[in-house]
Design a protein around this motif. Structure first.
Motif, PDB file in Angstrom:
ATOM      1  N   PRO A   1      49.258  68.291  73.038  1.00 11.46           N
ATOM      2  CA  PRO A   1      50.096  68.808  72.076  1.00 11.46           C
ATOM      3  C   PRO A   1      51.350  69.564  72.618  1.00 11.46           C
ATOM      4  O   PRO A   1      51.372  70.184  73.507  1.00 11.46           O
ATOM      5  N   SER A   2      52.528  69.304  71.793  1.00  7.55           N
ATOM      6  CA  SER A   2      53.739  69.758  71.970  1.00  7.55           C
ATOM      7  C   SER A   2      53.619  71.388  72.229  1.00  7.55           C
ATOM      8  O   SER A   2      54.527  71.645  73.382  1.00  7.55           O
ATOM      9  N   HIS A   3      53.131  72.007  71.395  1.00  9.39           N
ATOM     10  CA  HIS A   3      53.108  73.527  71.811  1.00  9.39           C
ATOM     11  C   HIS A   3      52.604  74.077  72.931  1.00  9.39           C
ATOM     12  O   HIS A   3      52.493  75.105  73.320  1.00  9.39           O
ATOM     13  N   LEU A   4      51.935  73.064  73.810  1.00 12.78           N
ATOM     14  CA  LEU A   4      50.894  73.597  74.869  1.00 12.78           C
ATOM     15  C   LEU A   4      51.510  72.746  76.177  1.00 12.78           C
ATOM     16  O   LEU A   4      50.804  72.776  77.052  1.00 12.78           O
ATOM     17  N   ARG A   5      52.521  72.337  76.042  1.00 16.38           N
ATOM     18  CA  ARG A   5      52.925  71.482  77.428  1.00 16.38           C
ATOM     19  C   ARG A   5      53.299  72.396  78.519  1.00 16.38           C
ATOM     20  O   ARG A   5      53.085  72.145  79.555  1.00 16.38           O
ATOM     21  N   GLU A   6      54.162  73.589  77.966  1.00 15.49           N
ATOM     22  CA  GLU A   6      54.200  74.435  79.207  1.00 15.49           C
ATOM     23  C   GLU A   6      52.933  75.028  79.818  1.00 15.49           C
ATOM     24  O   GLU A   6      52.864  75.133  80.979  1.00 15.49           O
ATOM     25  N   TYR A   7      51.863  75.394  78.842  1.00  9.64           N
ATOM     26  CA  TYR A   7      50.847  75.618  79.286  1.00  9.64           C
ATOM     27  C   TYR A   7      50.103  74.624  80.245  1.00  9.64           C
ATOM     28  O   TYR A   7      49.737  74.915  81.395  1.00  9.64           O
ATOM     29  N   PHE A   8      50.345  73.302  79.919  1.00  5.40           N
ATOM     30  CA  PHE A   8      49.872  72.435  80.862  1.00  5.40           C
ATOM     31  C   PHE A   8      50.434  72.272  82.399  1.00  5.40           C
ATOM     32  O   PHE A   8      49.940  72.184  83.280  1.00  5.40           O
ATOM     33  N   GLN A   9      51.789  72.501  82.210  1.00  5.39           N
ATOM     34  CA  GLN A   9      52.350  72.640  83.559  1.00  5.39           C
ATOM     35  C   GLN A   9      51.919  73.843  84.294  1.00  5.39           C
ATOM     36  O   GLN A   9      52.070  73.649  85.374  1.00  5.39           O
ATOM     37  N   GLN A  10      51.920  75.034  83.786  1.00  6.66           N
ATOM     38  CA  GLN A  10      51.451  76.037  84.293  1.00  6.66           C
ATOM     39  C   GLN A  10      50.023  75.808  85.033  1.00  6.66           C
ATOM     40  O   GLN A  10      49.618  76.165  86.406  1.00  6.66           O
ATOM     41  N   ARG A  11      49.167  75.234  84.185  1.00  3.87           N
ATOM     42  CA  ARG A  11      47.716  74.917  84.751  1.00  3.87           C
ATOM     43  C   ARG A  11      47.852  73.955  85.807  1.00  3.87           C
ATOM     44  O   ARG A  11      47.177  73.874  86.855  1.00  3.87           O
ATOM     45  N   LEU A  12      48.652  73.009  85.988  1.00  3.75           N
ATOM     46  CA  LEU A  12      48.774  71.965  86.751  1.00  3.75           C
ATOM     47  C   LEU A  12      49.264  72.618  88.077  1.00  3.75           C
ATOM     48  O   LEU A  12      48.713  72.129  89.035  1.00  3.75           O
ATOM     49  N   GLN A  13      50.305  73.225  88.021  1.00  2.82           N
ATOM     50  CA  GLN A  13      50.804  74.105  89.356  1.00  2.82           C
ATOM     51  C   GLN A  13      49.508  74.780  89.878  1.00  2.82           C
ATOM     52  O   GLN A  13      49.437  75.039  90.998  1.00  2.82           O
ATOM     53  N   HIS A  14      48.824  75.337  88.894  1.00  4.46           N
ATOM     54  CA  HIS A  14      47.735  76.465  89.430  1.00  4.46           C
ATOM     55  C   HIS A  14      46.684  75.577  90.218  1.00  4.46           C
ATOM     56  O   HIS A  14      46.205  75.921  91.289  1.00  4.46           O
ATOM     57  N   TYR A  15      46.463  74.317  89.572  1.00  2.92           N
ATOM     58  CA  TYR A  15      45.403  73.258  90.347  1.00  2.92           C
ATOM     59  C   TYR A  15      46.003  72.706  91.744  1.00  2.92           C
ATOM     60  O   TYR A  15      45.159  72.685  92.495  1.00  2.92           O
ATOM     61  N   ARG A  16      47.137  72.613  91.492  1.00  2.67           N
ATOM     62  CA  ARG A  16      47.777  72.080  92.836  1.00  2.67           C
ATOM     63  C   ARG A  16      47.782  72.991  93.929  1.00  2.67           C
ATOM     64  O   ARG A  16      47.443  72.421  95.073  1.00  2.67           O
ATOM     65  N   GLN A  17      48.031  74.187  93.583  1.00  2.00           N
ATOM     66  CA  GLN A  17      47.890  75.366  94.624  1.00  2.00           C
ATOM     67  C   GLN A  17      46.568  75.383  94.994  1.00  2.00           C
ATOM     68  O   GLN A  17      46.459  75.446  96.325  1.00  2.00           O
ATOM     69  N   GLN A  18      45.749  75.461  94.171  1.00  2.00           N
ATOM     70  CA  GLN A  18      44.391  75.634  94.691  1.00  2.00           C
ATOM     71  C   GLN A  18      43.666  74.518  95.325  1.00  2.00           C
ATOM     72  O   GLN A  18      42.909  74.658  96.399  1.00  2.00           O
ATOM     73  N   SER A  19      44.145  73.254  95.439  1.00  2.00           N
ATOM     74  CA  SER A  19      43.731  72.275  95.932  1.00  2.00           C
ATOM     75  C   SER A  19      44.254  72.271  97.469  1.00  2.00           C
ATOM     76  O   SER A  19      43.475  71.554  98.205  1.00  2.00           O
ATOM     77  N   ARG A  20      45.119  73.168  97.859  1.00  2.00           N
ATOM     78  CA  ARG A  20      45.551  73.299  99.321  1.00  2.00           C
ATOM     79  C   ARG A  20      44.367  73.852  99.872  1.00  2.00           C
ATOM     80  O   ARG A  20      44.093  73.800 101.239  1.00  2.00           O
ATOM     81  N   PHE A  21      43.615  74.609  99.676  1.00  2.00           N
ATOM     82  CA  PHE A  21      42.480  75.445 100.070  1.00  2.00           C
ATOM     83  C   PHE A  21      41.251  74.718 100.228  1.00  2.00           C
ATOM     84  O   PHE A  21      40.330  75.296 100.876  1.00  2.00           O
ATOM     85  N   LEU A  22      41.108  73.664  99.470  1.00  2.00           N
ATOM     86  CA  LEU A  22      39.949  72.781  99.479  1.00  2.00           C
ATOM     87  C   LEU A  22      39.677  71.708 100.562  1.00  2.00           C
ATOM     88  O   LEU A  22      40.956  71.152 100.924  1.00  2.00           O
ATOM     89  N   SER A  23      38.765  71.332 100.901  1.00  2.00           N
ATOM     90  CA  SER A  23      38.631  70.259 101.976  1.00  2.00           C
ATOM     91  C   SER A  23      38.648  68.847 101.126  1.00  2.00           C
ATOM     92  O   SER A  23      38.395  68.786 100.033  1.00  2.00           O
ATOM     93  N   ARG A  24      38.832  67.944 102.063  1.00  2.00           N
ATOM     94  CA  ARG A  24      39.025  66.551 101.278  1.00  2.00           C
ATOM     95  C   ARG A  24      37.609  65.936 101.495  1.00  2.00           C
ATOM     96  O   ARG A  24      36.730  66.265 102.265  1.00  2.00           O
TER      97      ARG A  24
END
Length: 76
Positions: A45-68
């Motif tokens: 939804p257009s009103h939640l696209r900024e929220y999507f970007q924030q959450r995507l950045q959050h999950y990208r940061q968190q993935s750096r601490f996880l093993s493969r």
């Protein structure tokens, strides 16, 4: 906090779905699976696209601490 997600207001349900989409994109990026973050973002939804970007950045940061996952080649 309500534990039955079906009883949440539509606004909260939309945020949960956007968060789920962002975590799915980060997961696929992490394991080199094909994903197009821009198209996933456009489907939100257009009103939640900024929220999507924030959450995507959050999950990208968190993935750096996880093993493969271990790589196991497919046998033929």
């Amino acid at each position: 906090m309500e534990y039955n997600l079906a009883r949440l207001p539509k606004e909260e349900m939309d945020k949960i779905n956007v968060d789920l989409a962002a975590s799915g994109v980060a997961f696929k990026e992490r394991y080199n699976m094909p994903v197009m973050p821009d198209s996933v973002e456009q489907s939100q939804p257009s009103h939640l696209r900024e929220y999507f970007q924030q959450r995507l950045q959050h999950y990208r940061q968190q993935s750096r601490f996880l093993s493969r996952l271990p790589y196991e080649p497919k046998s033929r």
